[in-house]
Design an enzyme around this catalytic site. Structure first.
Site, PDB file in Angstrom:
ATOM      1  N   ASP A 200       0.854  -1.202   0.000  1.00 35.84           N
ATOM      2  CA  ASP A 200       0.000   0.000   0.000  1.00 35.84           C
ATOM      3  C   ASP A 200       0.883   1.244   0.000  1.00 35.84           C
ATOM      4  O   ASP A 200       1.822   1.339   0.794  1.00 35.84           O
ATOM      5  CB  ASP A 200      -0.897  -0.017   1.247  1.00 35.84           C
ATOM      6  CG  ASP A 200      -1.730   1.261   1.399  1.00 35.84           C
ATOM      7  OD1 ASP A 200      -2.068   1.871   0.366  1.00 35.84           O
ATOM      8  OD2 ASP A 200      -2.041   1.622   2.549  1.00 35.84           O
TER       9      ASP A 200
ATOM     10  N   ASP B 264      -1.545  -1.360  -3.875  1.00 33.48           N
ATOM     11  CA  ASP B 264      -1.888  -0.582  -5.077  1.00 33.48           C
ATOM     12  C   ASP B 264      -0.772  -0.669  -6.114  1.00 33.48           C
ATOM     13  O   ASP B 264       0.291  -1.247  -5.867  1.00 33.48           O
ATOM     14  CB  ASP B 264      -2.220   0.872  -4.703  1.00 33.48           C
ATOM     15  CG  ASP B 264      -1.183   1.484  -3.769  1.00 33.48           C
ATOM     16  OD1 ASP B 264       0.021   1.331  -4.053  1.00 33.48           O
ATOM     17  OD2 ASP B 264      -1.574   2.087  -2.733  1.00 33.48           O
TER      18      ASP B 264
ATOM     19  N   ASP C 229      -4.500 -10.833 -15.752  1.00 28.41           N
ATOM     20  CA  ASP C 229      -5.485 -11.865 -15.427  1.00 28.41           C
ATOM     21  C   ASP C 229      -6.748 -11.544 -16.216  1.00 28.41           C
ATOM     22  O   ASP C 229      -7.343 -10.484 -16.026  1.00 28.41           O
ATOM     23  CB  ASP C 229      -5.766 -11.823 -13.913  1.00 28.41           C
ATOM     24  CG  ASP C 229      -6.111 -13.183 -13.354  1.00 28.41           C
ATOM     25  OD1 ASP C 229      -6.925 -13.880 -13.977  1.00 28.41           O
ATOM     26  OD2 ASP C 229      -5.570 -13.534 -12.282  1.00 28.41           O
TER      27      ASP C 229
ATOM     28  N   ASP D 295      -8.644 -16.903 -16.350  1.00 32.99           N
ATOM     29  CA  ASP D 295      -9.385 -17.442 -15.216  1.00 32.99           C
ATOM     30  C   ASP D 295     -10.430 -18.464 -15.674  1.00 32.99           C
ATOM     31  O   ASP D 295     -11.152 -18.208 -16.651  1.00 32.99           O
ATOM     32  CB  ASP D 295     -10.090 -16.255 -14.531  1.00 32.99           C
ATOM     33  CG  ASP D 295     -10.668 -16.601 -13.174  1.00 32.99           C
ATOM     34  OD1 ASP D 295      -9.884 -16.922 -12.268  1.00 32.99           O
ATOM     35  OD2 ASP D 295     -11.899 -16.546 -13.023  1.00 32.99           O
TER      36      ASP D 295
ATOM     37  N   GLU E  27      -6.462 -21.260 -16.631  1.00 31.27           N
ATOM     38  CA  GLU E  27      -6.733 -21.941 -15.369  1.00 31.27           C
ATOM     39  C   GLU E  27      -7.821 -22.971 -15.609  1.00 31.27           C
ATOM     40  O   GLU E  27      -8.847 -22.667 -16.210  1.00 31.27           O
ATOM     41  CB  GLU E  27      -7.190 -20.943 -14.321  1.00 31.27           C
ATOM     42  CG  GLU E  27      -7.223 -21.577 -12.943  1.00 31.27           C
ATOM     43  CD  GLU E  27      -8.288 -20.981 -12.051  1.00 31.27           C
ATOM     44  OE1 GLU E  27      -8.161 -21.138 -10.828  1.00 31.27           O
ATOM     45  OE2 GLU E  27      -9.249 -20.381 -12.559  1.00 31.27           O
TER      46      GLU E  27
ATOM     47  N   HIS F  45      -3.045 -17.644  -5.202  1.00 28.76           N
ATOM     48  CA  HIS F  45      -3.897 -16.851  -4.311  1.00 28.76           C
ATOM     49  C   HIS F  45      -5.142 -17.606  -3.851  1.00 28.76           C
ATOM     50  O   HIS F  45      -5.952 -17.038  -3.117  1.00 28.76           O
ATOM     51  CB  HIS F  45      -4.302 -15.562  -5.028  1.00 28.76           C
ATOM     52  CG  HIS F  45      -5.162 -15.839  -6.223  1.00 28.76           C
ATOM     53  ND1 HIS F  45      -4.674 -16.459  -7.350  1.00 28.76           N
ATOM     54  CD2 HIS F  45      -6.479 -15.632  -6.446  1.00 28.76           C
ATOM     55  CE1 HIS F  45      -5.658 -16.614  -8.218  1.00 28.76           C
ATOM     56  NE2 HIS F  45      -6.763 -16.124  -7.702  1.00 28.76           N
ATOM     57  N   ASP F  46      -5.348 -18.839  -4.292  1.00 34.39           N
ATOM     58  CA  ASP F  46      -6.543 -19.618  -3.931  1.00 34.39           C
ATOM     59  C   ASP F  46      -6.254 -20.793  -3.004  1.00 34.39           C
ATOM     60  O   ASP F  46      -7.192 -21.467  -2.576  1.00 34.39           O
ATOM     61  CB  ASP F  46      -7.187 -20.211  -5.192  1.00 34.39           C
ATOM     62  CG  ASP F  46      -7.828 -19.174  -6.092  1.00 34.39           C
ATOM     63  OD1 ASP F  46      -8.240 -18.113  -5.585  1.00 34.39           O
ATOM     64  OD2 ASP F  46      -7.924 -19.447  -7.300  1.00 34.39           O
TER      65      ASP F  46
HETATM   66  O1  TEU Z   1     -10.568 -19.768  -9.345  1.00 32.73           O
HETATM   67  C1  TEU Z   1     -11.294 -20.826  -9.904  1.00 32.73           C
HETATM   68  C2  TEU Z   1     -11.403 -21.988  -9.061  1.00 32.73           C
HETATM   69  O2  TEU Z   1     -11.527 -23.095  -9.534  1.00 32.73           O
HETATM   70  C3  TEU Z   1     -11.480 -21.672  -7.646  1.00 32.73           C
HETATM   71  O3  TEU Z   1     -12.816 -21.744  -7.338  1.00 32.73           O
HETATM   72  C4  TEU Z   1     -10.768 -22.573  -6.816  1.00 32.73           C
HETATM   73  O4  TEU Z   1     -11.228 -23.871  -6.988  1.00 32.73           O
HETATM   74  C5  TEU Z   1     -11.073 -22.151  -5.435  1.00 32.73           C
HETATM   75  O5  TEU Z   1     -10.638 -20.815  -5.284  1.00 32.73           O
HETATM   76  C6  TEU Z   1     -10.381 -23.004  -4.485  1.00 32.73           C
HETATM   77  O6  TEU Z   1     -10.866 -22.685  -3.247  1.00 32.73           O
HETATM   78  C7  TEU Z   1     -10.522 -18.587 -10.068  1.00 32.73           C
HETATM   79  C8  TEU Z   1      -9.732 -17.549  -9.314  1.00 32.73           C
HETATM   80  O7  TEU Z   1      -8.407 -17.984  -9.202  1.00 32.73           O
HETATM   81  C9  TEU Z   1     -10.378 -17.310  -7.993  1.00 32.73           C
HETATM   82  O8  TEU Z   1      -9.640 -16.417  -7.200  1.00 32.73           O
HETATM   83  C10 TEU Z   1     -11.748 -16.751  -8.268  1.00 32.73           C
HETATM   84  O9  TEU Z   1     -12.440 -16.626  -7.052  1.00 32.73           O
HETATM   85  C11 TEU Z   1     -12.554 -17.638  -9.198  1.00 32.73           C
HETATM   86  O10 TEU Z   1     -11.809 -18.076 -10.326  1.00 32.73           O
HETATM   87  C12 TEU Z   1     -13.711 -16.882  -9.757  1.00 32.73           C
HETATM   88  O11 TEU Z   1     -13.266 -15.914 -10.651  1.00 32.73           O
END
Ligand code: TEU
Length: 574
Positions: free
Chosen positions: A22, A30, A99, A205, A259, A332-333
């Site tokens: 930030d 940012d 993305d 995505d 993805e 990030h997931d």
């Molecule tokens: O993620 C897709 C996806 O398959 C996710 O749902 C994943 O299985 C989940 O986050 C696991 O807990 C993409 C993006 O990377 C994610 O950040 C988004 O929330 C999602 O698409 C919707 O755009």
């Protein structure tokens, strides 16, 4: 021999802008913050930055709900900041991939606002609208029994026109209707807009979901099976990707990575085979979904180490003939790599550096997620109020508030699997806000309290640090192209501790111009005895993650690895 290209040899670094740096004083990362930190990224030696979404968004899903594909989110800055960022990346000899979230938009996108306004609006067919069906009890139900990725039904009733719209993610993320050629043209124009600005490609995505199979009820099965059998790999997905490639992407020298939830070993190669004109590589979820139990994401089970290795082997083989893999242990997931696949307690440094070695010695393009290079770990907030992620909060409502699951039990699952594990602010130093934001500013999500110990400043000048090791491992990969292109031959599939593989400098029995490497990884807390394949002789020790490593060149048939030791050798023989 595989075709050689820059994106196969590149190492990618993912930035989740909200949590990086930030500068504006709102507690949210940012674009100017990224500009300030570019030298950190450059110092790692990576080639490409993948930026999670920075477009205008109401942030129901932290930017994965886009309200305007051609505008920058005000919280993140301006288009002028973006141009400066892109320029700063290019000046440093790096590239930027954006993305592209094109399966769905935000419900606040102008297209959706028009689409929902009336049944005869021009943009009605930009989204997927269906009438409800009347149940035997006379009550109106959604068109199908589909569930969304983030709890609850995948259909939302919209009173204005009395129909339901499809949203595979939150109700603020309506799915676009790719059957409509006008939608495909809009997306192609967006792609062209950013390519004309000079970006170097896209991470796409949930690209596996853009073509729908038709709208019938799903059998009751585990959600990941529904993804694979019902939502993903629809009949026109390859046609849509080929169209986008032919009309726009093929005109630029850029990279694409799709993805792919629901993409299996059979489907994978058809997205990326070099003759097909679709994508360069995908992210498969073989090792990302493997620790989910019967209850899904918030029902974690331990990693099956044997299966973990098999996933790498199977995908490497599936892509060996004209395809290409991406290699990642975190994004990030998903949870932090060192907490999930390593040991973030007593073997924190050893296991984090071992995982770096795995990432840099597999075939495929490696992706490093922000914080991984300093061994950032999962976080364990006690209270649901400390979490921000819509997936976690929706699941809490469904499972705890409505379903009666014990709250403590749910939170323990979130500690293991929740997406906020990887979204706490980047840990730059040990000051009050870890250098993420000013000390008198509240960050949008709390810091991981271990920032006083795990941070960039503490590692920067320490030649023994995880950061220093990442730098060395990335440079090592770049200096040894055989690690990029050679085949992968794993010989310890059954072993409970070892992940050992050869990267032979031969292709179909003929020398390919690269050296042969043996990568020995002990992914356990105990020492382990490696039995070397009889046909090879380790000739030179090249690289290790421990300072007291087992460097003795050996002509014997075995050697011992310490706990979490990673060791790379040159070898002779085949
Ligand atoms: O993620 C897709 C996806 O398959 C996710 O749902 C994943 O299985 C989940 O986050 C696991 O807990 C993409 C993006 O990377 C994610 O950040 C988004 O929330 C999602 O698409 C919707 O755009």
């Amino acid at each position: 021999m595989m075709n050689q290209t820059w994106w196969k040899e590149a190492v990618v670094y993912q930035i989740y802008p909200r949590s990086f740096q930030d500068t504006s004083g709102n507690g949210v990362g940012d674009l100017r913050g990224i500009i300030e930190r570019l030298d950190h990224v450059k110092a790692l030696g990576v080639d490409v930055i993948w930026l999670s979404p920075v477009y205008e968004s109401p942030n129901d899903d932290n930017g994965y709900d886009i309200a305007d594909y051609r505008a920058i989110m005000a919280e993140f800055g301006t288009m002028a900041d973006f141009d400066e960022l892109l320029n700063g990346i290019h000046t440093r000899g790096m590239k930027l991939i954006m993305d592209l979230v094109a399966n769905h938009t935000s419900d606040e996108h102008a297209w959706f606002e028009e689409s929902r306004a009336s049944k005869d609006n021009d943009k009605r067919d930009y989204y997927i609208w269906k009438p409800g069906v009347e149940g035997p009890d006379g009550v109106m139900r959604p068109p199908t029994n589909w569930g969304s990725f983030f709890s609850g039904p995948a259909w939302e009733f919209d009173a204005a026109t009395g129909e339901y719209y499809l949203h595979l993610f939150t109700r603020k993320q309506p799915d676009l209707n790719w059957e409509n050629p006008a939608v495909r043209k809009e997306i192609a124009d967006v792609v062209e807009f950013w390519l004309e600005k000079g970006v170097d490609g896209f991470r796409m995505d949930v690209i596996s979901l853009i073509s729908k199979r038709g709208y019938t009820d799903t059998p009751h099965e585990q959600f990941n099976d529904t993804i694979a059998n019902v939502y993903a790999n629809g009949p026109r997905v390859h046609e849509f990707l080929q169209e986008l490639y032919k009309n726009v992407i093929s005109k630029y020298d850029v990279m694409t990575v799709g993805e792919g939830p629901g993409i299996d070993l059979n489907e994978g190669p058809s997205y990326v085979h070099e003759d097909r004109g679709e994508l360069n590589m995908i992210f498969h979820f073989g090792h990302m979904f493997m620790d989910q139990g019967p209850g899904g994401k918030f029902d974690p089970v331990p990693i099956d180490f044997r299966r973990f290795k098999e996933v790498f082997v199977e995908w490497d083989q599936a892509m060996a003939d004209g395809g290409w893999n991406s290699v990642f242990l975190c994004n990030h997931d998903f949870p932090r790599a060192v907490s999930r696949f390593g040991n973030d307690g007593p073997y924190w440094k050893e296991s984090a550096t071992l995982l770096a070695t795995l990432l840099m010695t597999m075939r495929g393009t490696p992706y490093v997620y922000q914080g991984e290079e300093i061994g950032m770990t999962n976080v364990a907030f006690d209270a649901i109020d400390d979490y921000r992620d819509v997936e976690t909060l929706n699941a809490y409502n469904e499972q705890v508030l409505e379903g009666g699951r014990d709250a403590g039990d749910f939170i323990r699952a979130v500690h293991i699997m929740g997406r906020d594990n990887v979204r706490t602010p980047m840990q730059w130093d040990d000051s009050a806000r870890a250098g993420f934001c000013a000390e008198d500013v509240e960050p949008w999500i709390d810091l991981n309290p271990n920032y006083d110990r795990i941070n960039v400043a503490a590692q920067m000048d320490d030649p023994e640090s995880i950061f220093a090791y990442y730098k060395k491992a990335i440079a090592f990969r770049k200096a040894h192209k055989g690690l990029v292109y050679n085949d992968v031959d794993v010989w310890t599939l059954e072993d409970e501790q070892l992940f050992c593989f050869l990267r032979p400098g031969t292709t179909n029995g003929a020398k390919n111009g690269f050296d042969s490497y043996a990568v020995l990884l002990n992914m356990s807390d105990e020492p382990a005895e490696v039995l070397l394949p009889g046909r090879i002789i380790l000739s030179e020790h090249l690289f290790s993650n421990l300072s007291n490593q087992s460097t003795k060149p050996t002509t014997t048939s075995s050697m011992t690895l310490m706990s979490w030791e990673a060791s790379i050798w040159k070898y002779h023989g085949n």
